[in-house]
Design an enzyme around this catalytic site. Sequence first.
Site, PDB file in Angstrom:
ATOM      1  N   HIS A 119      -5.179  -5.424  -1.550  1.00  0.00           N
ATOM      2  CA  HIS A 119      -5.995  -5.190  -0.360  1.00  0.00           C
ATOM      3  C   HIS A 119      -7.192  -6.142  -0.299  1.00  0.00           C
ATOM      4  O   HIS A 119      -7.620  -6.703  -1.300  1.00  0.00           O
ATOM      5  CB  HIS A 119      -6.537  -3.755  -0.365  1.00  0.00           C
ATOM      6  CG  HIS A 119      -5.507  -2.699  -0.173  1.00  0.00           C
ATOM      7  ND1 HIS A 119      -4.596  -2.347  -1.151  1.00  0.00           N
ATOM      8  CD2 HIS A 119      -5.246  -1.878   0.889  1.00  0.00           C
ATOM      9  CE1 HIS A 119      -3.832  -1.367  -0.704  1.00  0.00           C
ATOM     10  NE2 HIS A 119      -4.200  -1.068   0.529  1.00  0.00           N
ATOM     11  N   SER A 178       0.843  -1.191   0.000  1.00  0.00           N
ATOM     12  CA  SER A 178       0.000   0.000   0.000  1.00  0.00           C
ATOM     13  C   SER A 178       0.883   1.247   0.000  1.00  0.00           C
ATOM     14  O   SER A 178       1.722   1.415  -0.876  1.00  0.00           O
ATOM     15  CB  SER A 178      -0.968  -0.032   1.189  1.00  0.00           C
ATOM     16  OG  SER A 178      -2.005   0.896   1.027  1.00  0.00           O
ATOM     17  N   GLU A 182      -1.839  -2.959  -7.997  1.00  0.00           N
ATOM     18  CA  GLU A 182      -3.099  -3.218  -7.301  1.00  0.00           C
ATOM     19  C   GLU A 182      -3.613  -1.877  -6.780  1.00  0.00           C
ATOM     20  O   GLU A 182      -2.888  -0.887  -6.768  1.00  0.00           O
ATOM     21  CB  GLU A 182      -2.896  -4.209  -6.150  1.00  0.00           C
ATOM     22  CG  GLU A 182      -1.935  -3.751  -5.058  1.00  0.00           C
ATOM     23  CD  GLU A 182      -2.555  -2.867  -3.989  1.00  0.00           C
ATOM     24  OE1 GLU A 182      -3.761  -3.037  -3.691  1.00  0.00           O
ATOM     25  OE2 GLU A 182      -1.850  -2.003  -3.452  1.00  0.00           O
TER      26      GLU A 182
END
Length: 296
Positions: free
Chosen positions: A271, A111, A201
């Site tokens: 996630h 992230s 992602e």
Amino acid sequence: MLLPPPLKVNDRLMAIAPCGTLREKEKEKFLAGLKVWEDRGYHIDLEENYLAQDGYLAGSDEIRRQALQKAWTNPEYKGIICVRGGYGGARLLENWQWMPIDSPKWLIGFSDVTTLLWSLYQENITTLHGPVITTISQESPSSLQRLFDYLEGKAVAPLRGKGWGGGKQKGRLLGGNLTVATNILGTPLCPSFDGVILALEDVGEAPYRLDRMLTQWRLMGVLEKVKGIALGRFSGCDVPENIPSWTVKEVLKERLGGLNIPIVSDLPFGHDGENACLPLGQMAYIDGDKGLLEVG
């Protein structure tokens, strides 16, 4: 690319919060995540900033820099585990320089931690895109096994997704969160994309926002340099209600499908689900026909 030495049971690692502050609702998952590491036989020390708060950050930029510096330079620690993502990694790296150390060590996260992973990629040091402490307890047994197998120097199986064609290619693996990566394009934090397998992602971005970001990559000529693209999970990126829109899959197909390179989608990383570890900086082999991503 320098590969940190394999971890061994009883090794000591440090947990730091380089980005967002730990939220009250995450504390149970945080404790469960620590237990995952400890049950595997590792000793985890908590840097004192892990509970700090400065707005949405885990302490001031200076406090977080000091935590990272301490974890990086202390030879007692064989790896650094990030507590969570959130926001703040790029701020941490303003005027930052990695200190030389005798042996590289593992940095693990995803992230917003993408900024730190990419910064070490430029130092020719392999990092691990994988679960943070607040998410690791939700990983599947197979994902956990893959994570610890890789960290402990064992081979891991290829990841399987949906192939879009394009044949086979190999290149150094570079990847992370699309939004975070887009925000550092063209800055000193951004590495070269020449000959890489790009893994992406994201979470919580409407399709038009994904379109906007991928269009920026196209306009900058970045996607012309990569050898292949591996797409993970784009969770919470649903079409807004009562608004005309393409779906996420339609956006990805339209923006990426004509690049004439191997592309594999629906891979198990990102996630809100299984987050299979990816060693950034190591050689990767992508097969767009069979839908496979294999990492060294």
